[in-house]
Write an enzyme that holds these catalytic residues in place. Structure first.
Site, PDB file in Angstrom:
ATOM      1  N   ASP A  78       0.871  -1.189   0.000  1.00 57.14           N
ATOM      2  CA  ASP A  78       0.000   0.000   0.000  1.00 57.14           C
ATOM      3  C   ASP A  78       0.897   1.224   0.000  1.00 57.14           C
ATOM      4  O   ASP A  78       1.251   1.750   1.067  1.00 57.14           O
ATOM      5  CB  ASP A  78      -0.884   0.025   1.251  1.00 57.14           C
ATOM      6  CG  ASP A  78      -1.973  -1.022   1.241  1.00 57.14           C
ATOM      7  OD1 ASP A  78      -2.969  -0.826   0.540  1.00 57.14           O
ATOM      8  OD2 ASP A  78      -1.822  -2.037   1.960  1.00 57.14           O
ATOM      9  N   ARG A  86       4.323   3.171   3.054  1.00 60.93           N
ATOM     10  CA  ARG A  86       5.186   2.154   3.665  1.00 60.93           C
ATOM     11  C   ARG A  86       6.654   2.440   3.327  1.00 60.93           C
ATOM     12  O   ARG A  86       7.551   2.031   4.055  1.00 60.93           O
ATOM     13  CB  ARG A  86       4.828   0.755   3.157  1.00 60.93           C
ATOM     14  CG  ARG A  86       3.349   0.403   3.102  1.00 60.93           C
ATOM     15  CD  ARG A  86       2.616   0.558   4.407  1.00 60.93           C
ATOM     16  NE  ARG A  86       1.285  -0.026   4.325  1.00 60.93           N
ATOM     17  CZ  ARG A  86       0.277   0.315   5.084  1.00 60.93           C
ATOM     18  NH1 ARG A  86       0.420   1.256   5.999  1.00 60.93           N
ATOM     19  NH2 ARG A  86      -0.905  -0.273   4.956  1.00 60.93           N
ATOM     20  N   ARG A 148      -6.660  10.493   1.972  1.00 63.22           N
ATOM     21  CA  ARG A 148      -6.309   9.437   1.017  1.00 63.22           C
ATOM     22  C   ARG A 148      -7.065   9.627  -0.303  1.00 63.22           C
ATOM     23  O   ARG A 148      -6.748   8.978  -1.299  1.00 63.22           O
ATOM     24  CB  ARG A 148      -6.633   8.065   1.605  1.00 63.22           C
ATOM     25  CG  ARG A 148      -5.889   7.770   2.898  1.00 63.22           C
ATOM     26  CD  ARG A 148      -6.451   6.542   3.597  1.00 63.22           C
ATOM     27  NE  ARG A 148      -6.179   5.332   2.850  1.00 63.22           N
ATOM     28  CZ  ARG A 148      -6.758   4.164   3.100  1.00 63.22           C
ATOM     29  NH1 ARG A 148      -7.696   4.070   4.050  1.00 63.22           N
ATOM     30  NH2 ARG A 148      -6.443   3.099   2.386  1.00 63.22           N
ATOM     31  N   LYS A 178      -9.022   1.485  -5.661  1.00 66.08           N
ATOM     32  CA  LYS A 178      -9.779   1.054  -4.478  1.00 66.08           C
ATOM     33  C   LYS A 178     -10.573   2.231  -3.915  1.00 66.08           C
ATOM     34  O   LYS A 178     -10.283   3.386  -4.237  1.00 66.08           O
ATOM     35  CB  LYS A 178      -8.825   0.484  -3.426  1.00 66.08           C
ATOM     36  CG  LYS A 178      -7.781   1.461  -2.872  1.00 66.08           C
ATOM     37  CD  LYS A 178      -6.809   0.740  -1.957  1.00 66.08           C
ATOM     38  CE  LYS A 178      -5.850   1.710  -1.307  1.00 66.08           C
ATOM     39  NZ  LYS A 178      -4.818   1.034  -0.516  1.00 66.08           N
ATOM     40  N   HIS A 179     -11.624   1.964  -3.098  1.00 69.42           N
ATOM     41  CA  HIS A 179     -12.147   0.692  -2.606  1.00 69.42           C
ATOM     42  C   HIS A 179     -13.549   0.544  -3.198  1.00 69.42           C
ATOM     43  O   HIS A 179     -14.446   1.293  -2.804  1.00 69.42           O
ATOM     44  CB  HIS A 179     -12.237   0.672  -1.099  1.00 69.42           C
ATOM     45  CG  HIS A 179     -10.951   1.007  -0.382  1.00 69.42           C
ATOM     46  ND1 HIS A 179     -10.498   2.308  -0.198  1.00 69.42           N
ATOM     47  CD2 HIS A 179     -10.016   0.209   0.195  1.00 69.42           C
ATOM     48  CE1 HIS A 179      -9.357   2.281   0.472  1.00 69.42           C
ATOM     49  NE2 HIS A 179      -9.034   1.012   0.722  1.00 69.42           N
ATOM     50  N   HIS A 191     -11.816  -1.255   9.092  1.00 68.53           N
ATOM     51  CA  HIS A 191     -10.875  -2.018   9.915  1.00 68.53           C
ATOM     52  C   HIS A 191     -11.530  -2.428  11.231  1.00 68.53           C
ATOM     53  O   HIS A 191     -11.128  -3.396  11.868  1.00 68.53           O
ATOM     54  CB  HIS A 191      -9.621  -1.186  10.233  1.00 68.53           C
ATOM     55  CG  HIS A 191      -8.767  -0.899   9.039  1.00 68.53           C
ATOM     56  ND1 HIS A 191      -8.991   0.162   8.207  1.00 68.53           N
ATOM     57  CD2 HIS A 191      -7.679  -1.553   8.546  1.00 68.53           C
ATOM     58  CE1 HIS A 191      -8.071   0.168   7.250  1.00 68.53           C
ATOM     59  NE2 HIS A 191      -7.271  -0.849   7.429  1.00 68.53           N
ATOM     60  N   ASP A 264      -9.855  -6.376  -0.126  1.00 68.88           N
ATOM     61  CA  ASP A 264      -9.119  -5.754   0.968  1.00 68.88           C
ATOM     62  C   ASP A 264      -8.846  -6.863   1.992  1.00 68.88           C
ATOM     63  O   ASP A 264      -9.385  -7.981   1.889  1.00 68.88           O
ATOM     64  CB  ASP A 264      -9.933  -4.616   1.576  1.00 68.88           C
ATOM     65  CG  ASP A 264      -9.055  -3.520   2.179  1.00 68.88           C
ATOM     66  OD1 ASP A 264      -7.881  -3.806   2.477  1.00 68.88           O
ATOM     67  OD2 ASP A 264      -9.551  -2.398   2.347  1.00 68.88           O
TER      68      ASP A 264
END
Length: 543
Positions: A78, A86, A148, A178-179, A191, A264
């Site tokens: 990601d 990351r 995002r 996404k998403h 999440h 996901d």
């Protein structure tokens, strides 16, 4: 590769992407690749230490002993940019996030940024990016998307999303938009639970689906599903990831998507706390998903693979379904990755930095300087260099589910000091204590120039930050500056402040650009990508 040459277990394994917890190829990923034939892995910050380490890890993963040595692994990540990065270590370019790009408003910059990110991912052995995020963020209380997103205008989100897809894929990295069908108008983080988007089909086609239609037209390789319920398409309340009406009827049938559908992560609570991870894997493939993502736990990863195998054995899933998905997966690997080259006798080195600073720095500076947005000002700008100033800086002391920041030691005070400004720094937590608030109020009495930086990660600004700004306003009226350094909606909690700027991330290029604006070195050029209230609509910027 001819599917007839693969066993059923090998084909099922190709439908899984699984994570692991080490800086090297550990027993978890070795077992998954060798014994369960998984088709790929996913990196998190836990897997990244440095440029040489990550490049070596990717090479080692592709060399792992397995029953299908000629089929490369997906090595995914990601790497959205901004707050979901990351790859944020020394020698790696600090890619801006989507809302920064949306505020800059230049799709050419968006494509060039994606090309830069993809070039560096290729150098690190990464071939699959779970990006761009093309959710339309039209809900200020959204706790998980926010910056995002490119913004709230579906057409602009679509244009930027298509540009990013071109940038990734033309450089050789698989893109996953996404998403699907859209996570932008939710108030629940998937999440942590199941979100619902209650709108009718007409509204969903007019807003949420617009970027995905554009992405499909741009030839996006993959689309990632949302663990979100859409009653207009799925009246039983099943999340999109597990819904045949959403994945097969809508995405495949109505929208004509022929690429790879990837879920996901099934360990997110919207799935794991409802039907469970193993059952979720079966239902996702039943619904039309081709790739199943299980990011963390070995026991759950093995259980999910075994559940799919058992579903085929009892006739719940047909081998034809497995073949269709495995065929898409292998075709995508052949298209973007090809066959593995022969392993070199010695590990090859990669340059550090991955991209020369003259090349990356010029682009990232231009993006940042194009994104700083001045919403209102009552004459506080520019700062007077002859006067000292106080910077109140929020330090992130906890991690959210989608926020894995590096330790950001560079603050706005550091950026201002590069201009020779005399700056005092007051550091508070993003959830400041009573003592921290009192200390800032006391310290502020010694300054005529004050800038408070706010940071909101999850929907609503933390109460302590809002109260600090409100207390300063009672003391000084409009004679201080507030800068939001993530979600731009913070102004809703203190509309009376005199000067308000939006910065959509708190990293070095953005802070340098902000310092330039505060000191009058450059003019703010960004426009709001989202609406703050009836006065400050998307597209607004102070003349």
């Amino acid at each position: 590769m001819d599917l007839s040459l693969l066993t059923l277990d090998q084909k099922i394994g190709q439908l899984f992407i699984c994570g692991f917890h080490s800086l090297e190829a550990d027993e978890q990923i070795r077992k998954l690749v060798k014994d369960y034939h998984v088709g790929g892995t996913v990196y998190f910050r836990r897997n990244v230490e440095s440029v040489p380490q990550l490049a070596a890890l990717s090479a080692d993963l592709q060399r792992l002993p397995r029953s299908l040595p000629d089929i490369p692994l997906f090595i995914s990540i990601d790497q959205e940019g901004g707050m979901v990065s990351r790859l944020d270590h020394e020698g790696m370019s600090r890619i801006p996030g989507n809302m920064t790009l949306g505020a800059a408003g230049d799709v050419g910059l968006t494509q060039r940024t994606a090309e830069l990110a993809a070039k560096e991912m290729i150098a690190l052995g990464i071939n699959f990016n779970f990006a761009p995020c093309i959710d339309v963020n039209n809900n200020p209380a959204n706790p998980v998307i926010g910056v995002r997103s490119f913004g709230e205008d579906p057409d602009k989100v679509a244009e930027h999303g298509a540009a990013a897809i071109r940038g990734y894929q033309q450089t050789g990295v698989i893109a996953a938009a996404k998403h699907f069908p859209g996570h932008g108008d939710t108030t629940v983080d998937s999440h942590r639970g199941l979100a619902v988007v209650p709108h009718d089909k007409q509204r969903l086609h007019r807003i949420e689906l617009v970027p995905f239609v554009k992405a499909i037209g741009a030839g996006v390789d993959a689309i990632m599903t949302a663990h979100v319920a859409f009653p207009a398409f799925e009246p039983e309340g099943t999340p999109a990831t597990l819904s045949g009406r959403v994945l097969t009827d809508l995405l495949r049938g109505e929208l004509g998507f022929e690429g790879v559908i990837v879920t996901d992560c099934l360990e997110m609570h919207a799935i794991s706390k409802s039907c469970g991870i193993a059952e979720g894997a079966v239902r996702a493939i039943e619904a039309g998903a081709d790739l199943v993502l299980v990011s963390h736990t070995l026991g759950d990863q093995i259980a999910a693979i075994r559940a799919v195998r058992e579903a085929v054995a009892v006739g719940r899933l047909s081998e034809e379904v497995i073949n269709r998905s495995a065929g898409r997966v292998l075709a995508l690997k052949e298209k973007r990755i090809g066959k593995l080259p022969p392993a070199p006798e010695k590990k090859t080195s990669v340059p550090v930095p991955l991209t020369p600073q003259a090349e990356s720095g010029a682009l990232l500076t231009r993006v940042a300087e194009s994104s700083v947005t001045l919403v209102k000002d009552t004459g506080n700008l520019p700062f007077d260099p002859a006067e000292g100033m106080l910077v109140v800086w929020p330090e992130l002391r906890h991690r959210t589910e989608v926020d894995e920041p590096a330790v950001h030691r560079y603050t706005l005070a550091d950026a201002l000091r590069r201009h020779g400004e005399r700056v005092s720094l007051s550091v508070i937590g993003t959830h400041p204590t009573e003592r921290e608030i009192e200390d800032v109020l006391k310290q502020s009495r010694d300054f005529s120039q004050i800038v408070v930086v706010t940071y909101t990660a999850e929907g609503e600004i933390p109460e302590g930050q809002a109260r600090l700004v409100q207390d300063l306003n009672l003391l000084y009226g409009s004679r201080f500056v507030v800068v939001s350094s993530r979600n731009p909606y913070d102004l809703q909690y203190f509309p009376e402040v005199g000067t308000y700027l939006c910065l959509y991330e708190n990293r070095s290029f953005a802070l340098d650009a902000l310092a330039n604006v505060l000191t009058g070195t450059t003019a703010p050029r960004g426009s709001l990508p989202v609406s703050l209230d009836s006065r400050y609509r998307a597209g607004f910027r102070l003349p």
